[in-house]
Design a protein around this motif. Structure first.
Motif, PDB file in Angstrom:
ATOM      1  N   LEU A 123       1.127  -1.250  -0.141  1.00 42.17           N
ATOM      2  CA  LEU A 123       0.235   0.171   0.372  1.00 42.17           C
ATOM      3  C   LEU A 123       1.250   1.374   0.415  1.00 42.17           C
ATOM      4  O   LEU A 123       2.322   1.186   0.434  1.00 42.17           O
ATOM      5  CB  LEU A 123      -0.777   0.108   1.097  1.00 42.17           C
ATOM      6  CG  LEU A 123      -0.190   0.414   2.231  1.00 42.17           C
ATOM      7  CD1 LEU A 123      -1.300   1.383   3.545  1.00 42.17           C
ATOM      8  CD2 LEU A 123       0.284  -0.582   3.506  1.00 42.17           C
ATOM      9  N   ARG A 124       0.285   2.494  -0.738  1.00 40.79           N
ATOM     10  CA  ARG A 124       1.282   4.028  -0.894  1.00 40.79           C
ATOM     11  C   ARG A 124      -0.123   4.774   0.136  1.00 40.79           C
ATOM     12  O   ARG A 124      -0.782   4.348   0.536  1.00 40.79           O
ATOM     13  CB  ARG A 124       1.173   4.526  -1.969  1.00 40.79           C
ATOM     14  CG  ARG A 124       1.603   3.405  -2.958  1.00 40.79           C
ATOM     15  CD  ARG A 124       3.222   3.032  -3.220  1.00 40.79           C
ATOM     16  NE  ARG A 124       3.555   2.523  -4.201  1.00 40.79           N
ATOM     17  CZ  ARG A 124       3.269   0.867  -4.485  1.00 40.79           C
ATOM     18  NH1 ARG A 124       3.307   0.262  -3.558  1.00 40.79           N
ATOM     19  NH2 ARG A 124       3.702   0.626  -6.288  1.00 40.79           N
ATOM     20  N   SER A 125       0.470   5.461   0.735  1.00 44.94           N
ATOM     21  CA  SER A 125      -0.138   6.108   2.102  1.00 44.94           C
ATOM     22  C   SER A 125       0.660   7.938   2.706  1.00 44.94           C
ATOM     23  O   SER A 125       1.825   7.935   1.970  1.00 44.94           O
ATOM     24  CB  SER A 125      -0.333   5.841   3.721  1.00 44.94           C
ATOM     25  OG  SER A 125      -0.842   4.383   3.272  1.00 44.94           O
ATOM     26  N   ILE A 126      -0.482   8.448   2.610  1.00 42.36           N
ATOM     27  CA  ILE A 126      -0.358   9.588   3.697  1.00 42.36           C
ATOM     28  C   ILE A 126      -0.725  10.329   4.694  1.00 42.36           C
ATOM     29  O   ILE A 126      -1.201   9.144   4.711  1.00 42.36           O
ATOM     30  CB  ILE A 126      -0.671  10.948   2.075  1.00 42.36           C
ATOM     31  CG1 ILE A 126      -2.004  10.938   2.217  1.00 42.36           C
ATOM     32  CG2 ILE A 126       0.320  11.062   1.141  1.00 42.36           C
ATOM     33  CD1 ILE A 126      -2.261  12.095   1.253  1.00 42.36           C
ATOM     34  N   TYR A 127      -0.044  11.039   4.976  1.00 36.06           N
ATOM     35  CA  TYR A 127       0.162  10.951   6.998  1.00 36.06           C
ATOM     36  C   TYR A 127      -0.016  12.230   7.272  1.00 36.06           C
ATOM     37  O   TYR A 127       0.035  13.559   6.695  1.00 36.06           O
ATOM     38  CB  TYR A 127       1.502  10.571   7.333  1.00 36.06           C
ATOM     39  CG  TYR A 127       0.960   9.037   7.501  1.00 36.06           C
ATOM     40  CD1 TYR A 127       0.471   7.650   8.618  1.00 36.06           C
ATOM     41  CD2 TYR A 127       1.969   8.438   6.844  1.00 36.06           C
ATOM     42  CE1 TYR A 127       0.668   6.161   8.067  1.00 36.06           C
ATOM     43  CE2 TYR A 127       1.939   7.202   6.095  1.00 36.06           C
ATOM     44  CZ  TYR A 127       1.065   6.207   7.198  1.00 36.06           C
ATOM     45  OH  TYR A 127       1.693   5.559   7.040  1.00 36.06           O
ATOM     46  N   PHE A 128      -1.265  12.876   7.620  1.00 36.58           N
ATOM     47  CA  PHE A 128      -1.494  13.975   8.781  1.00 36.58           C
ATOM     48  C   PHE A 128      -3.167  14.374   9.838  1.00 36.58           C
ATOM     49  O   PHE A 128      -2.986  12.579  10.249  1.00 36.58           O
ATOM     50  CB  PHE A 128      -2.461  14.489   7.535  1.00 36.58           C
ATOM     51  CG  PHE A 128      -3.626  14.477   6.695  1.00 36.58           C
ATOM     52  CD1 PHE A 128      -4.729  14.228   7.586  1.00 36.58           C
ATOM     53  CD2 PHE A 128      -3.806  13.178   5.714  1.00 36.58           C
ATOM     54  CE1 PHE A 128      -6.365  13.436   6.805  1.00 36.58           C
ATOM     55  CE2 PHE A 128      -4.389  12.355   5.143  1.00 36.58           C
ATOM     56  CZ  PHE A 128      -5.808  12.879   5.687  1.00 36.58           C
ATOM     57  N   SER A 129      -3.576  15.080  10.211  1.00 38.94           N
ATOM     58  CA  SER A 129      -4.390  14.947  11.402  1.00 38.94           C
ATOM     59  C   SER A 129      -5.677  16.020  10.927  1.00 38.94           C
ATOM     60  O   SER A 129      -5.572  16.753  10.549  1.00 38.94           O
ATOM     61  CB  SER A 129      -3.042  15.179  12.827  1.00 38.94           C
ATOM     62  OG  SER A 129      -2.328  14.318  12.949  1.00 38.94           O
ATOM     63  N   ASP A 130      -6.375  15.119  11.660  1.00 39.69           N
ATOM     64  CA  ASP A 130      -7.505  16.193  11.998  1.00 39.69           C
ATOM     65  C   ASP A 130      -7.930  17.558  13.287  1.00 39.69           C
ATOM     66  O   ASP A 130      -6.431  16.958  13.931  1.00 39.69           O
ATOM     67  CB  ASP A 130      -8.851  15.762  11.973  1.00 39.69           C
ATOM     68  CG  ASP A 130      -9.028  15.084  13.392  1.00 39.69           C
ATOM     69  OD1 ASP A 130      -8.879  15.725  14.219  1.00 39.69           O
ATOM     70  OD2 ASP A 130     -10.270  15.640  13.190  1.00 39.69           O
ATOM     71  N   PRO A 131      -8.400  18.587  13.545  1.00 36.46           N
ATOM     72  CA  PRO A 131      -8.277  19.789  13.821  1.00 36.46           C
ATOM     73  C   PRO A 131      -8.526  18.888  15.433  1.00 36.46           C
ATOM     74  O   PRO A 131      -7.722  20.053  16.918  1.00 36.46           O
ATOM     75  CB  PRO A 131      -9.804  20.337  14.284  1.00 36.46           C
ATOM     76  CG  PRO A 131     -10.100  20.233  12.435  1.00 36.46           C
ATOM     77  CD  PRO A 131      -9.866  18.562  12.545  1.00 36.46           C
ATOM     78  N   ASN A 132      -9.112  17.760  15.869  1.00 35.73           N
ATOM     79  CA  ASN A 132      -8.807  16.855  16.927  1.00 35.73           C
ATOM     80  C   ASN A 132      -7.724  16.763  17.212  1.00 35.73           C
ATOM     81  O   ASN A 132      -7.173  15.928  18.617  1.00 35.73           O
ATOM     82  CB  ASN A 132      -9.923  16.127  17.306  1.00 35.73           C
ATOM     83  CG  ASN A 132     -11.094  16.555  16.539  1.00 35.73           C
ATOM     84  OD1 ASN A 132     -11.200  17.750  17.380  1.00 35.73           O
ATOM     85  ND2 ASN A 132     -12.211  16.642  15.341  1.00 35.73           N
TER      86      ASN A 132
END
Length: 203
Positions: A123-132
């Motif tokens: 699999l290929r992925s990107i990572y980030f966060s939400d406001p919480n």
């Protein structure tokens, strides 16, 4: 023990229930930035519960509790943290690498920090966060192992050189030798009752 003579007929994720301290910011991010449509809302005096579509029949939902102080935390995906005892991150599926690149560009256009595309092999992925502070991943299957018979000896998909006993059993016989039982978690319900909070919690 075979999977089942009468399969469970899972149809994907109905909803994953998370918690937010700011439903307005959550709507602005999930609906506005991620383009996960807000499709349903529930409101009672004790909480709001909003649902965002992430696929046909599949949603991510958030609770915003009324008058409740939250002891929240934020952590990156896949990084050990003692306060994240049961939840690490949420990965949302995209159809291909082009969609993954477009989501990365969309996040950047909205001023959100995001990693480059990470190649995990299947699999290929990107990572980030939400406001919480919830760690999020967007992924696509380079080799899709779902919807077909599993080959537990395929090292492209089963790369653990020292797998747990259940995986060894699956590899050798196609089934697990035994299952485990679970119990409802009543301790927190009792704690809430001592604080004068009563929930309708059917047994």
């Amino acid at each position: 023990m075979a999977a089942s003579a009468d399969p469970a007929h899972w149809r994907g994720l109905h909803h994953l229930a998370l918690v937010t301290a700011d439903m307005d910011a959550t709507v602005r991010f999930w609906h506005g930035v991620l383009d996960a449509r807000l499709v349903a809302t529930i409101a009672v005096p004790a909480f709001r519960h909003y649902f965002f579509e992430v696929g046909p029949g599949c949603s991510v939902a958030f609770f915003e509790y009324a008058g409740q102080e939250l002891d929240s935390f934020a952590k990156p995906a896949g990084v050990p943290y003692s306060r994240a005892a049961q939840f690490d991150h949420l990965a949302l599926q995209l159809p291909d690498e082009d969609a993954l690149n477009r989501m990365r560009d969309r996040l950047k256009a909205h001023g959100c920090e995001v990693t480059d595309v990470i190649d995990h092999g299947f699999l290929r992925s990107i990572y980030f966060s939400d406001p919480n502070g919830i760690a999020l991943e967007a992924s696509w299957w380079a080799i899709d192992p779902t919807g077909r018979a599993a080959d537990h000896a395929d090292e492209r998909l089963f790369g653990d050189p020292d797998p747990v006993p259940a995986v060894r059993e699956l590899r050798e016989s196609g089934q697990v030798s035994h299952t485990v039982s679970t119990r409802l978690v009543d301790g927190i319900i009792e704690d809430l009752r001592r604080e004068g909070i009563t929930l309708n919690y059917p047994r």
